[in-house]
Motif scaffolding. Structure first.
Motif, PDB file in Angstrom:
ATOM      1  N   MET A 150      54.078  38.731  40.000  1.00 34.55           N
ATOM      2  CA  MET A 150      53.248  38.819  41.205  1.00 34.55           C
ATOM      3  C   MET A 150      53.405  39.664  42.158  1.00 34.55           C
ATOM      4  SD  MET A 150      50.468  36.054  41.001  1.00 34.55           S
ATOM      5  CE  MET A 150      50.413  35.388  42.718  1.00 34.55           C
ATOM      6  N   ARG A 181      51.637  30.237  37.237  1.00 34.48           N
ATOM      7  CA  ARG A 181      52.109  29.050  37.927  1.00 34.48           C
ATOM      8  C   ARG A 181      52.596  28.117  36.821  1.00 34.48           C
ATOM      9  NH1 ARG A 181      47.935  25.540  40.459  1.00 34.48           N
ATOM     10  NH2 ARG A 181      49.654  24.436  40.916  1.00 34.48           N
ATOM     11  N   PRO A 220      42.635  33.247  36.780  1.00 31.70           N
ATOM     12  CA  PRO A 220      42.963  33.951  37.853  1.00 31.70           C
ATOM     13  C   PRO A 220      44.393  34.555  37.932  1.00 31.70           C
ATOM     14  CG  PRO A 220      42.197  32.081  38.683  1.00 31.70           C
ATOM     15  CD  PRO A 220      42.287  31.822  37.380  1.00 31.70           C
ATOM     16  N   ASP A 221      44.855  35.451  38.553  1.00 33.91           N
ATOM     17  CA  ASP A 221      46.073  36.014  38.414  1.00 33.91           C
ATOM     18  C   ASP A 221      47.016  35.151  38.860  1.00 33.91           C
ATOM     19  OD1 ASP A 221      45.291  38.260  37.229  1.00 33.91           O
ATOM     20  OD2 ASP A 221      45.786  39.632  38.898  1.00 33.91           O
ATOM     21  N   HIS A 222      46.949  34.532  40.029  1.00 34.44           N
ATOM     22  CA  HIS A 222      47.684  33.501  40.644  1.00 34.44           C
ATOM     23  C   HIS A 222      48.016  32.290  39.754  1.00 34.44           C
ATOM     24  CE1 HIS A 222      44.005  31.992  41.954  1.00 34.44           C
ATOM     25  NE2 HIS A 222      44.881  30.745  42.435  1.00 34.44           N
ATOM     26  N   GLU A 223      47.039  32.089  39.143  1.00 34.38           N
ATOM     27  CA  GLU A 223      47.036  30.845  38.128  1.00 34.38           C
ATOM     28  C   GLU A 223      48.139  31.270  36.960  1.00 34.38           C
ATOM     29  OE1 GLU A 223      45.860  27.983  39.147  1.00 34.38           O
ATOM     30  OE2 GLU A 223      46.616  26.953  37.340  1.00 34.38           O
TER      31      GLU A 223
END
Lengths: 546, 546
Positions: B55, B30, B24-27
């Motif tokens: 982001m 990170r 997923p994008d937020h991952e």
């Protein structure tokens, strides 16, 4: 540092002082390097911002309070006097706690520099606390000195008076005539110790303040802030709020809230002007916006609402940047403020994160979102500020990231340089909120597929009715959208069958009327049945206890 | 980190990657916390700015180069590919050095993130250096990889080609068709390692780059910059240059100069747009100012001069903020630019201070100084930037502060978080320039009674030509290396366009003859063009006054 080394240092300092009565200006504001300190490392410490600005912006107005105002040189001088006063007049030693019970008056700003410069730890007190609450915080922090504003003295219990030495300060806006105790003491204090002689920190991770906050777990907890954290939050605010030397900041936000979101340091860093304000008089606020050319302010939704709908509200020629925090803001207020040339950024944060560590889109983005629906999203979605590392949404059971589908609700968790050190003298709570290596905020959000998080609710604002979660804010926004409604608060009311149900408290707009039935009908039209208020009560004011 | 732990980490990463193809994008962006890492501390690392902006500003234009442009998501993707390419395609291991010989093209910006993300150390090369100079720097730094722009390939000696693996990149502004080697490699690189798998630093004081600079002592010295230093300088630039998401920055300053004054990181931090520019074509620059709404640029006095006096110069509707460094600027240019709505801030700094660590008054202050005399002062007086601790003026003999009388000349000394770690593999020079716990710049200044410093002169052995430092000793040594030359002295001669240029005074060896042309030709072969004497005078003796 032990007392004896401090005492020794003082004797040496006094000797130095006497030897060089005419300290050149650039020497006044210097903090000498420590023996062995490498040239490429200085502890991140927000006090340094004042020392620099006292040179760079010497005769620029730093503070305005009523018809008083003074420049950066004076601010630095007053802070230095206060630090000397604390050490020599109130026997403050490094590590001691100094409590502050003041509204937004210059003495509070001065304490933000003087207390840590004296090596002590600030304990700002919420001015809305009752006597027993104040006593709890003063005693829990072990403060030995209390800087207290005269008006708030009735709130100081006999128990507190026994425990601390007090410095009384008046809220005067009239050039300080006649001078209060604080002013008299400052004037009579000799700056025997210069900035360089003061026990400034050499450890950027050291404790600078303990900020008590009421969680959902009973007694207030003492949030420990570090020098590094406050420095990083201050530069974060400089960047995110676009602060410049031309900034004129209005203190609508209480300075005791998360150290005033670190603006006391950020504004000094850039050489801005701070306008003190200790009563939320909106006629006066509009006068200041117009006459002083206010460029920035922060405030809770109720502050934004009042500014937006005030009778004196007139679109100023210059753009004002406003930060709103504490709870999501109704879209119509965001748009109303936009019409007044006030661009609003919605922020999210806690005392535990030095104030706003998550914010929504920047100024200018709102133009892309003309529709209510989009405004609602803009108002509630956010990202970490540039000096905070991460904002995550974790499942409360598994501590894994929620699925980024905009649906699965998890708890907002934060890590990075603007995360507190822990709770003062409370290892158990500290451990609990820091499990799995992140700070658990207690607040709820979802994550959308593009990575943005959307705050669903402050956890204490969640009403659980028949197994369904209800966001009180969602119901509030629905009701406030009615033209007749000025303000609304939803609370969880008891219900035999469903456990809890939403109860509405409504202030009707002046000159308008509306019935409870009409409000419920409006909700039924816009919300699922279980979210509609079971009861509507009309009130004149809504207590702000959050 | 040893090679075996890295290798182990890679195997694990690849497994992770295969296990979760749909990150997923937020991952994606990170970097996980390390075991035992406290929640309230993240190493200050400018790479984090890109991960956040990928982001927050995902589809906002990050880079414009001719008719190419791409967004933040793409910038992060390209940087990640380059990091993977360095590790898997070029065998780069943590601590290795990667040299970069490029003009201001996107690949250079990408390398600013990818090289440190791969755990390696950047070595940006001055594009004006001659073959032997490049060879010296590459060999001194021990670089194993060279990212080189095709046009600059003729400058790469056989010795360098033997020592490094090369990645060739074209300077194309036309959507990359046909793709150069760099583009082909990027496209073919699998991002097996995500950001979290890369060996990002856990120590903010670690080495991020070695920036070679010509001091006054002959051979270039390798200035060591840290992650913390670059982060602090980047946020310093955000604040001092008033960078916002609306900023459109024009790359008139070479990106190899002090890491482009840390703007590659500062601009990404705020989500600004960067306009690449690799040739100083002033007609094109004015076109860009008008068509793209350039809001910021930096440059040497010669750049300011050309922009000020160009035939296409027309006052734009928006204000442009310009930073000028390298040498004081003539008051008439400051005023001329002001008439063009270009507000100039004069800066002072060195590679050793990450670029501009001292600057003059902010935008707006110039209006108070209408007279030539005042403009002259504004142009030369300064203070430390907010993230640098101190600028001092010390007597060269006693290492005490000079008297603040505007008269006594001393050496500019600096300390704080934007001061270099030292010179690479040169403990002797490091010790010499860090004596008494401060960095000695070699440049001269006085201090005025109000604390402001006024730069009197660059150290007399350095000639500043078009913003470039020239070591007179290096040029002298090059000329003296000719058999026919007995002795040589280089001085700074005046030059209308470049400010200064080297003038050579030469004593011919007895019984030999040589022409000025032959000397200049010899210099051109061995030195960057700007270092070659503009004029050669044959003399019988050279006065020794130094």
């Amino acid at each position: 540092m032990t007392s004896s080394t401090v005492a020794k240092g003082r004797v040496q300092s006094i000797a130095n002082h006497l030897a060089s009565k005419d300290t050149p200006d650039h020497e006044k504001y210097r903090v000498h390097r420590k023996p062995g300190q490498v040239p490429y490392h200085t502890p991140l410490d927000p006090i340094h911002f004042l020392l620099r600005s006292a040179m760079v912006y010497r005769n620029k107005t730093a503070v305005i309070h009523g018809d008083r105002s003074f420049d950066y040189e004076t601010l630095a001088d007053r802070a230095l006097r206060l630090a000397n006063l604390l050490i020599h007049g109130f026997d403050v030693h490094p590590g001691d706690r100094v409590a502050i019970l003041c509204q937004n008056i210059p003495a509070f700003l001065e304490a933000k520099y003087a207390v840590p410069a004296a090596g002590a730890v600030m304990v700002p007190l919420n001015t809305r606390l009752a006597g027993p609450e104040i006593e709890y915080v003063v005693k829990h922090s072990g403060a030995s000195v209390l800087l207290v504003q005269d008006d708030l003295l009735p709130r100081v219990s006999a128990g507190v008076k026994e425990a601390v030495k007090m410095i009384h300060v008046a809220d005067y806006q009239n050039h300080g005539d006649p001078p209060c105790q604080y002013e008299q003491l400052l004037q009579n204090t000799k700056t025997v110790l210069g900035w360089n002689d003061l026990p400034l920190t050499t450890d950027e991770n050291a404790l600078i303040s303990i900020n008590y906050t009421s969680g959902s777990t009973g007694k207030p907890k003492g949030v420990m802030a570090s020098f590094r954290g406050c420095y990083m939050m201050a530069v974060g605010m400089c960047v995110q709020a676009h602060l410049t030397p031309e900034t004129v900041y209005l203190w609508t936000l209480p300075m005791f809230h998360c150290n005033g979101w670190n603006f006391p340091w950020a504004l000094v860093a850039v050489g801005a002007t701070q306008v003190m304000l200790n009563k939320l008089d909106y006629t006066y606020i509009w006068k200041l916006i117009k006459e002083l050319g206010i460029t920035h302010y922060c405030g809770a939704p109720t502050v934004q609402n009042e500014i937006c709908h005030h009778k004196d509200a007139v679109r100023p020629n210059h753009t004002v940047l406003a930060f709103s925090g504490g709870a999501p803001l109704a879209p119509k207020i965001i748009r109303g403020l936009g019409d007044l040339n006030i661009y609003l950024t919605q922020v999210y944060g806690l005392t535990e994160t030095y104030g706003p560590c998550v914010l929504t889109y920047d100024k200018g983005s709102l133009t892309q979102y003309p529709e209510d629906q989009h405004l609602r999203l803009v108002a509630r979605q956010g990202y970490n500020i540039i000096t905070q590392d991460e904002v995550r949404v974790l499942d409360q059971q598994t501590a894994k990231d929620v699925v980024a589908d905009g649906m699965q609700i998890g708890e907002i968790c934060l890590v990075g340089n603007v995360t507190m050190l822990g709770y003062y003298n409370d290892p158990e709570e500290t451990k609990r909120c820091f499990r799995e290596g992140v700070f658990w905020s207690g607040d709820l959000a979802v994550r959308h597929p593009d990575g943005v998080i959307e705050i669903v609710d402050r956890s204490k604002d969640v009403i659980v009715s028949g197994g369904e979660n209800i966001s009180s804010i969602e119901v509030e926004n629905t009701i406030v959208a009615m033209e007749e409604v000025f303000e609304c608060a939803i609370i969880a009311g008891p219900d035999e069958k469903w456990g809890e149900r939403p109860f509405a408290y409504v202030i009707v707009r002046e000159g308008r009327t509306i019935t409870a039935e009409a409000i419920i009908a409006h909700c039924r039209k816009n919300l699922a049945g279980y979210k509609c208020p079971a009861k509507v009560t009309f009130v004149d004011s809504i207590p702000k206890t959050r």
